[in-house]
Design an enzyme around this catalytic site. Sequence first.
Site, mmCIF file in Angstrom:
data_model
loop_
_atom_site.group_PDB
_atom_site.id
_atom_site.type_symbol
_atom_site.label_atom_id
_atom_site.label_comp_id
_atom_site.label_asym_id
_atom_site.label_seq_id
_atom_site.Cartn_x
_atom_site.Cartn_y
_atom_site.Cartn_z
ATOM 1 N N ASP A 20 0.848 -1.187 0.000
ATOM 2 C CA ASP A 20 0.000 0.000 0.000
ATOM 3 C C ASP A 20 0.883 1.237 0.000
ATOM 4 O OD1 ASP A 20 -2.196 1.910 0.608
ATOM 5 O OD2 ASP A 20 -3.302 0.097 1.155
ATOM 6 N N VAL A 50 1.202 1.154 -7.055
ATOM 7 C CA VAL A 50 0.992 0.218 -8.164
ATOM 8 C C VAL A 50 0.961 0.914 -9.520
ATOM 9 C CG1 VAL A 50 -0.229 -1.434 -6.702
ATOM 10 C CG2 VAL A 50 -1.535 0.297 -7.985
ATOM 11 N N TYR A 82 -13.681 6.074 -13.598
ATOM 12 C CA TYR A 82 -13.608 4.905 -12.714
ATOM 13 C C TYR A 82 -14.300 3.715 -13.350
ATOM 14 C CZ TYR A 82 -14.722 1.873 -8.747
ATOM 15 O OH TYR A 82 -14.873 0.794 -7.917
#
Length: 276
Positions: free
Chosen positions: A37, A64, A157
């Site tokens: 994270d 990421v 999204y």
Amino acid sequence: MTELAGKVAIVTGASSGIGRGIAERFVAEGAAVVVADVRDDEGQALTAELNAGGGTARFRHTDVGDQAAVRELVETTVATFGGLHVMVNNAGISSPLKKGLFHEDLEEFDRVMRVNLLGVMAGTRDAARHMAEHGGGSVINLGSIGGIQAGGGVSTYRASKAAIIHFTKCAAIELAHYEVRVNCIAPGNIPTPILASSATDEDRERLERFEARIRAQMRDDRPLKREGTAADVAEAALYLATDRSRYVTGVVLPVDGGTVAGKVIPRKPPPGTTPS
């Protein structure tokens, strides 16, 4: 509770919400879990909690959206635990909540796509490279019912989640030869912090009312009236991580109380009964 005994797993975006639920479930089943994270304090706190409970967990700061960071995450995991059997690409962010498409400036497009889509693609690729040379493994990508069902708002999204679903199927076909299974979970109506992150500064004072209205609408549209939880998604992830799903790849599994199955119909009395 040893379905993942001897297995090594990575869970990205694991410091809260669905990722945390998956990490906790995997550790409870005996896996060594790398909590990845960008939120160091939360991630380290979770890792300490898991280890204090008798589990095996490590924290790794990972963005990421940075391919090099994802590659290092996989390499460090293999070096630390001697392998990698399950990769859960869960990390994700929402696009800002706007008043409609005409008001959308798409300023967050690159950031949302980099985290949500590129992160999943890089995580799948780098984990599969190791798995392909070591007997296979399971890659689990977190999509959303927003990638299955069209709807207004947070269009970037939704687009990123739809792309994850298609990528998952493509990767499943390509990697099947190596015994690497790639599946997607599409959660829906699961209370997590991501909804709050979609609000712009001017919307924050109205977020509580907005969220209450959205949750009420979700309940009305959901055939199962019980509220879903991160633990429900974690159970689906556990199934896809274990040998129970050894002949399952390329699937999209909604965990949404039946929302994508269709609209709720009025309740009718059972056949053979007389309405009161």
